[in-house]
Motif scaffolding. Structure first.
Motif, short mmCIF file in Angstrom:
data_model
loop_
_atom_site.label_atom_id
_atom_site.label_comp_id
_atom_site.label_asym_id
_atom_site.label_seq_id
_atom_site.Cartn_x
_atom_site.Cartn_y
_atom_site.Cartn_z
N VAL A 30 11.84 -8.71 -15.82
CA VAL A 30 12.33 -7.45 -15.75
C VAL A 30 11.80 -6.36 -14.74
CG1 VAL A 30 12.68 -7.63 -18.42
CG2 VAL A 30 10.37 -6.65 -17.67
N LEU A 31 10.72 -6.83 -13.90
CA LEU A 31 10.20 -5.96 -12.82
C LEU A 31 10.30 -6.82 -11.34
CD1 LEU A 31 7.18 -4.51 -14.52
CD2 LEU A 31 9.57 -3.57 -14.42
N ASP A 32 10.68 -6.08 -10.45
CA ASP A 32 10.43 -6.62 -9.19
C ASP A 32 9.03 -6.47 -8.60
OD1 ASP A 32 9.87 -4.08 -7.82
OD2 ASP A 32 12.08 -3.98 -7.35
N SER A 33 8.71 -7.23 -7.72
CA SER A 33 7.27 -7.31 -7.07
C SER A 33 6.58 -5.82 -6.94
CB SER A 33 7.29 -8.20 -5.79
OG SER A 33 8.02 -7.49 -4.74
N VAL A 34 7.31 -4.99 -6.21
CA VAL A 34 6.76 -3.66 -6.25
C VAL A 34 6.50 -2.94 -7.53
CG1 VAL A 34 7.22 -1.41 -5.15
CG2 VAL A 34 7.86 -3.43 -3.98
N GLN A 35 7.24 -3.14 -8.58
CA GLN A 35 7.26 -2.60 -9.93
C GLN A 35 6.03 -2.97 -10.64
OE1 GLN A 35 11.21 -3.58 -11.05
NE2 GLN A 35 12.20 -1.58 -10.38
N GLN A 36 5.93 -4.64 -10.16
CA GLN A 36 4.65 -5.17 -10.89
C GLN A 36 3.32 -4.40 -10.51
OE1 GLN A 36 5.43 -9.39 -9.90
NE2 GLN A 36 6.83 -9.85 -11.63
N ILE A 37 3.45 -4.40 -9.11
CA ILE A 37 2.20 -3.77 -8.52
C ILE A 37 1.78 -2.36 -9.24
CG2 ILE A 37 1.08 -2.84 -6.50
CD1 ILE A 37 2.27 -5.06 -5.14
N ALA A 38 2.88 -1.38 -9.36
CA ALA A 38 2.85 -0.25 -10.02
C ALA A 38 2.33 -0.40 -11.44
CB ALA A 38 4.14 0.48 -9.98
N PHE A 39 2.71 -1.24 -12.17
CA PHE A 39 2.43 -1.41 -13.56
C PHE A 39 1.13 -2.16 -13.47
CE2 PHE A 39 3.11 -4.17 -17.34
CZ PHE A 39 2.74 -3.08 -18.40
N GLN A 40 0.49 -2.99 -12.57
CA GLN A 40 -0.65 -3.55 -12.67
C GLN A 40 -1.67 -2.19 -12.48
OE1 GLN A 40 0.47 -7.44 -10.67
NE2 GLN A 40 -1.75 -6.84 -10.31
N ASP A 41 -1.36 -1.40 -11.58
CA ASP A 41 -2.19 -0.11 -11.15
C ASP A 41 -2.40 0.71 -12.41
OD1 ASP A 41 -2.68 -1.33 -8.72
OD2 ASP A 41 -1.37 -0.09 -7.47
N TYR A 42 -1.39 0.88 -12.96
CA TYR A 42 -1.29 1.73 -14.35
C TYR A 42 -2.12 1.21 -15.38
CZ TYR A 42 0.88 3.23 -18.68
OH TYR A 42 0.93 3.70 -20.16
N ILE A 43 -2.14 -0.19 -15.61
CA ILE A 43 -3.10 -0.51 -16.58
C ILE A 43 -4.51 -0.50 -15.98
CG2 ILE A 43 -3.85 -2.70 -17.59
CD1 ILE A 43 -1.27 -1.52 -19.02
N LYS A 44 -4.90 -0.81 -14.59
CA LYS A 44 -6.00 -0.61 -14.01
C LYS A 44 -6.53 0.56 -14.26
CE LYS A 44 -5.57 -4.70 -11.03
NZ LYS A 44 -5.66 -5.08 -9.65
N SER A 45 -5.72 1.60 -14.35
CA SER A 45 -6.30 3.07 -14.55
C SER A 45 -6.40 3.55 -15.96
CB SER A 45 -5.21 4.06 -14.19
OG SER A 45 -3.98 4.16 -14.75
N GLY A 46 -6.45 2.40 -16.63
CA GLY A 46 -7.09 2.87 -18.01
C GLY A 46 -5.81 3.02 -19.19
#
Length: 181
Positions: A30-46
């Motif tokens: 459901v997510l491309d590679s750029v969207q995956q990075i944004a989602f990972q950063d979102y989770i990493k932000s708490g």
């Protein structure tokens, strides 16, 4: 609460105002590679994540997501009644549930049981046909992951689930827990 089927919101700016992202019945990539990075950063932000049912049938080629969701879907038998067992009696998503909860749904088998999670509900494979995991068959779990929080429930395939107040409370409290508020 915002609903979207548009994955283009998975940018740092698009996610910044949300406390929790829910994958509700997603399948496939459901997510491309750029969207995956944004989602990972979102989770990493708490921030938090909630997966419902088919969310475990999503992003098989993305190892980070596999650890976030906890386990990937393998198969399921026909929809039928079965008994769930409450494992964690103190978690807010389970406090309102009976110790043994019989309901009708599509019962997922997973490729393997989730690791490093708090199991909230298991299914009693003696109460239905088609289970493949034996006595260690989690159906809902949560965990801290990569700076954020993740909650998953395999329940919720049937239309009737969405008029079941116990199921709806289970999901709502999972969202509240994942929001870390």
């Amino acid at each position: 609460c915002t609903f979207s089927e548009d994955s283009s919101v998975f940018t740092p700016g698009g996610l910044k105002d949300f406390d929790v992202v829910m994958f509700f019945q997603t399948t496939g990539n459901v997510l491309d590679s750029v969207q995956q990075i944004a989602f990972q950063d979102y989770i990493k932000s708490g921030k938090g994540y909630v997966g419902v049912h088919a969310a475990a049938d999503t992003e098989y080629d993305w190892p980070w997501y596999g650890k976030l969701i906890g386990a990937y879907f393998s198969s399921h038998p026909d929809i039928q009644a079965a008994a769930l067992q409450k494992v964690d009696t103190s978690h807010i998503s389970c406090k309102h549930l009976p110790d043994r909860w019989t309901r009708t749904d599509e019962w997922y088998n997973f490729k393997e049981a989730p690791k490093d999670v708090t199991v909230l509900l298991t299914i009693d494979e003696f109460t239905y046909q088609g289970g493949t995991m034996g006595t260690n068959h989690p159906m809902s779990w949560c965990h801290a992951y990569d700076g954020g929080r993740a909650f998953y429930t395999a329940l919720g395939h049937t239309v009737e689930s969405y008029s079941d107040t116990m199921f709806l409370e289970h999901v709502l409290q999972g969202v509240i827990w994942a929001s870390n508020k």
